[in-house]
Design an enzyme around this catalytic site. Sequence first.
Site, PDB file in Angstrom:
ATOM      1  N   TRP A 149       0.834  -1.211   0.000  1.00 39.08           N
ATOM      2  CA  TRP A 149       0.000   0.000   0.000  1.00 39.08           C
ATOM      3  C   TRP A 149       0.863   1.252   0.000  1.00 39.08           C
ATOM      4  O   TRP A 149       1.840   1.339   0.760  1.00 39.08           O
ATOM      5  CB  TRP A 149      -0.861  -0.019   1.273  1.00 39.08           C
ATOM      6  CG  TRP A 149      -1.495   1.291   1.615  1.00 39.08           C
ATOM      7  CD1 TRP A 149      -0.916   2.349   2.270  1.00 39.08           C
ATOM      8  CD2 TRP A 149      -2.853   1.697   1.341  1.00 39.08           C
ATOM      9  NE1 TRP A 149      -1.817   3.377   2.413  1.00 39.08           N
ATOM     10  CE2 TRP A 149      -3.010   3.000   1.852  1.00 39.08           C
ATOM     11  CE3 TRP A 149      -3.933   1.073   0.712  1.00 39.08           C
ATOM     12  CZ2 TRP A 149      -4.217   3.700   1.763  1.00 39.08           C
ATOM     13  CZ3 TRP A 149      -5.137   1.780   0.622  1.00 39.08           C
ATOM     14  CH2 TRP A 149      -5.272   3.073   1.142  1.00 39.08           C
ATOM     15  N   ASN A 187       0.261   5.725   0.057  1.00 37.11           N
ATOM     16  CA  ASN A 187      -0.600   6.904  -0.087  1.00 37.11           C
ATOM     17  C   ASN A 187       0.265   8.124  -0.387  1.00 37.11           C
ATOM     18  O   ASN A 187       1.020   8.063  -1.366  1.00 37.11           O
ATOM     19  CB  ASN A 187      -1.641   7.026   1.034  1.00 37.11           C
ATOM     20  CG  ASN A 187      -1.148   6.963   2.435  1.00 37.11           C
ATOM     21  OD1 ASN A 187      -0.748   5.903   2.903  1.00 37.11           O
ATOM     22  ND2 ASN A 187      -1.170   8.065   3.135  1.00 37.11           N
ATOM     23  N   ASP A 188       0.178   9.186   0.367  1.00 32.72           N
ATOM     24  CA  ASP A 188       0.763  10.471  -0.039  1.00 32.72           C
ATOM     25  C   ASP A 188       2.214  10.423  -0.533  1.00 32.72           C
ATOM     26  O   ASP A 188       3.073   9.854   0.146  1.00 32.72           O
ATOM     27  CB  ASP A 188       0.797  11.438   1.149  1.00 32.72           C
ATOM     28  CG  ASP A 188      -0.512  11.564   1.875  1.00 32.72           C
ATOM     29  OD1 ASP A 188      -1.471  10.867   1.519  1.00 32.72           O
ATOM     30  OD2 ASP A 188      -0.569  12.368   2.823  1.00 32.72           O
ATOM     31  N   GLN A 207       4.323   7.544   1.617  1.00 33.54           N
ATOM     32  CA  GLN A 207       3.668   6.869   2.719  1.00 33.54           C
ATOM     33  C   GLN A 207       3.485   5.419   2.290  1.00 33.54           C
ATOM     34  O   GLN A 207       2.843   5.134   1.266  1.00 33.54           O
ATOM     35  CB  GLN A 207       2.317   7.525   3.010  1.00 33.54           C
ATOM     36  CG  GLN A 207       2.453   8.947   3.529  1.00 33.54           C
ATOM     37  CD  GLN A 207       2.846   8.985   5.001  1.00 33.54           C
ATOM     38  OE1 GLN A 207       2.030   8.752   5.882  1.00 33.54           O
ATOM     39  NE2 GLN A 207       4.105   9.272   5.270  1.00 33.54           N
ATOM     40  N   TRP A 252       4.201  10.200   9.327  1.00 36.74           N
ATOM     41  CA  TRP A 252       3.248  10.690   8.330  1.00 36.74           C
ATOM     42  C   TRP A 252       3.923  11.650   7.362  1.00 36.74           C
ATOM     43  O   TRP A 252       5.133  11.837   7.376  1.00 36.74           O
ATOM     44  CB  TRP A 252       2.041  11.338   9.044  1.00 36.74           C
ATOM     45  CG  TRP A 252       1.117  10.335   9.694  1.00 36.74           C
ATOM     46  CD1 TRP A 252       1.397   9.030  10.012  1.00 36.74           C
ATOM     47  CD2 TRP A 252      -0.227  10.564  10.123  1.00 36.74           C
ATOM     48  NE1 TRP A 252       0.293   8.446  10.606  1.00 36.74           N
ATOM     49  CE2 TRP A 252      -0.704   9.358  10.690  1.00 36.74           C
ATOM     50  CE3 TRP A 252      -1.077  11.675  10.083  1.00 36.74           C
ATOM     51  CZ2 TRP A 252      -2.003   9.240  11.206  1.00 36.74           C
ATOM     52  CZ3 TRP A 252      -2.360  11.558  10.591  1.00 36.74           C
ATOM     53  CH2 TRP A 252      -2.821  10.353  11.146  1.00 36.74           C
ATOM     54  N   ARG A 287      -0.748  18.652  10.569  1.00 39.49           N
ATOM     55  CA  ARG A 287       0.215  17.784   9.870  1.00 39.49           C
ATOM     56  C   ARG A 287       0.652  18.296   8.497  1.00 39.49           C
ATOM     57  O   ARG A 287       0.161  19.286   7.998  1.00 39.49           O
ATOM     58  CB  ARG A 287      -0.397  16.398   9.699  1.00 39.49           C
ATOM     59  CG  ARG A 287      -1.720  16.374   8.964  1.00 39.49           C
ATOM     60  CD  ARG A 287      -2.238  14.943   8.852  1.00 39.49           C
ATOM     61  NE  ARG A 287      -3.595  14.884   8.391  1.00 39.49           N
ATOM     62  CZ  ARG A 287      -4.672  14.967   9.171  1.00 39.49           C
ATOM     63  NH1 ARG A 287      -4.532  15.114  10.475  1.00 39.49           N
ATOM     64  NH2 ARG A 287      -5.882  14.915   8.657  1.00 39.49           N
ATOM     65  N   ASP A 288       1.556  17.507   7.920  1.00 43.65           N
ATOM     66  CA  ASP A 288       2.024  17.662   6.535  1.00 43.65           C
ATOM     67  C   ASP A 288       2.755  18.995   6.304  1.00 43.65           C
ATOM     68  O   ASP A 288       2.331  19.811   5.471  1.00 43.65           O
ATOM     69  CB  ASP A 288       0.860  17.560   5.525  1.00 43.65           C
ATOM     70  CG  ASP A 288      -0.077  16.391   5.808  1.00 43.65           C
ATOM     71  OD1 ASP A 288       0.382  15.402   6.417  1.00 43.65           O
ATOM     72  OD2 ASP A 288      -1.263  16.465   5.423  1.00 43.65           O
TER      73      ASP A 288
END
Length: 589
Positions: free
Chosen positions: A67, A69-70, A86, A133, A199-200
Amino acid sequence: VLLCLCCCSSWLGGLACIFSTSLLFQILVRPCSNGGGLFFCPQSPNAPSILSSKDRTAYHFQPPKNWINDPCGPMYYNGIYHEFYQYNPDGSFNPNTSYNIVWGHSVSTDLVNWITLEPAIEPDTPNDIKGCWSGSATIVSGDQPVIIYTGVIDIEKHQVQNIALPKNRSDPYLREWTKAGNNPVIQSGVPGLNSGQFRDPTTGWIGPDGLWRIAVGAQLNGYGAALLYKSEDFLNWTRVDHPLYSSNASIMFECLDFFAVLPGSNNGLDMSSAIPNGAKHVLKMGMNFGEDVYVIGVYDLKRDAFVPDTDDSRLWPRIDYGNFYASKTFFDSKHGRRIIWAWTTETDSSSDDIAKGWAGIYSFPRTIWLDNDGKRLLQWPVEEIESLRRNEINHQELELKKGDLFEIKGIDTLQADIEIDFELTSIDDADPFNPSWLFDTEKHCQEADASVHGGIGPFGLVILASDNMEEHTVVHFRVYKSQKNYMILMCSDLRRSSLTPGLDTPAYGGFFEFDLEKERKISLRTLIDRSAVESFGGGGRVCIMARVYPVSLVDDDHQPHVYAFNNGSATVRVPHLRAWSMRRAQVSA
Ligand SMILES: *[C@@H]1O[C@H](CO)[C@@H](O)[C@H](O)[C@H]1NC(C)=O
Ligand SMILES: *[C@@H]1O[C@H](CO)[C@@H](O)[C@H](O)[C@H]1NC(C)=O
Ligand SMILES: *[C@@H]1O[C@H](CO)[C@@H](O)[C@H](O)[C@H]1NC(C)=O
Ligand SMILES: *[C@@H]1O[C@H](CO)[C@@H](O)[C@H](O)[C@H]1NC(C)=O
Ligand SMILES: *[C@@H]1O[C@H](CO)[C@@H](O)[C@H](O)[C@H]1NC(C)=O
């Protein structure tokens, strides 16, 4: 409507659902079709299997398995492009409560072929023990790469910001990263801040005072905010007492991106140096946990605040109107351009993802710049993609009358790059434009689909079509006359892309304004990559990334069909059509 928004940038917040009945959400949030799984509904666990090895993309980025993601911290350093992501080391499922999402790491010299390395950052300190993250990379003082990322510190998902530095800057691949001793460098502790929605951090930029700045996405007093922080050395950060920008357009901004652009210049600007006069700034916000929206404006240096050209969030364009989220840009100093890419989810079932062993791809890297009129960003696949092209075919001076279907033959229709121009023979037949369509383009794409004849359009491409057309994906345009100008609708209609039930198959759509009196041609470029269909309309004014899983792909001998078509009353000419088969890139080694 009552919607369950299943979060988050790092997707770990899958359990935190937010219910809203506000009008804003009705406008901005697309409910799932068929109960399938884009952002706002969890993937259905038990949909019928549609498994096919042909679904795995051949030149869109993904690691060998599991998997993702970002995208995180993309950068160009000492001749190498780095992409972090991620990554769930445990499998191809959304890492719900496993808490151990890490920063996967791949490197490239051309943004096309990638080498996978060991993960760069893993949860192993109290400041990130429940997950590493998303975040960004900044090259400080010309030669010091620095990563700033969000650490999750407990099962309540409280978030802090941490720094990591390369262990050995002479290692060309920067394989190993060391966490800073003074982590966390930023803690929540701000009145009104929800420490579970914080976040981020963005890439850093330098202000006129020579200090570094970053923005962190947050929920402040219930609304979205870009919190602003300053530092002299990139390690010791102080919060500026007002946000860079905040708005009630979303309850949270995640995956922020902030960069400068010069109208009409497709050169990128390096945010680590002084920004030239005349530049505009762009703030990209992840809104409503699923839409990458941007707003163009000015960066008021006196107030240290971003001032958007319009506060009406209903008019903020999307970076991409399809399956595209958590996008990130970086300045590519090798070619002097700014590059963007994003996470594209699977829209099959989670059990299919577990069976496939992989989930999630990235859109193809795109150059991004500001149009001459300063109102819209344009995007185009980086030119390095052309190294994958082979077997060019081309056609000239085709004429498509109402109802015509022209088959494009001689290419690998599963892996292709198609560029086609549609030239209007007359613009008088354009139907009138209704501005309310802007607020729900997907609905309009469903109602005015490829079988509904209009004055000018629909015309476009039919992609991944089975022999009997039972399965097909349509990318098409429609031309409308507004009071001031012409408005072009671009749709990517997936509703008949697959016979498999239970998939998320919307009709994505976006509008762009176009001066048809000056320029009679509307261009379409579509990258077909098995289960990915990535389209660029009007020279990159509207982009739509999509995922499709036709059943007919399962059959080994089957080559799907691709056609150009016109279903509008006015004849359209195709002065030029070029198409290529695409080689497989090295994305999994
Ligand atoms: C997390 O997801 C995996 C794979 O879908 C599943 O097996 C596991 O039960 C999930 N855990 C929780 C707590 O939901
Ligand atoms: C750093 O990397 C370079 C190049 O790979 C290598 O020659 C050197 O030994 C490394 N230094 C350390 C301390 O590992
Ligand atoms: C961090 O920066 C602030 C503001 O510039 C300064 O007051 C403080 O002394 C610095 N702290 C350290 C440890 O350098
Ligand atoms: C949201 O902000 C806009 C202007 O920024 C304002 O007009 C509107 O009333 C606000 N809505 C809510 C629900 O606070
Ligand atoms: C064009 O319109 C006809 C009649 O409505 C329809 O049968 C056909 O499927 C349409 N073509 C495409 C590509 O959708």
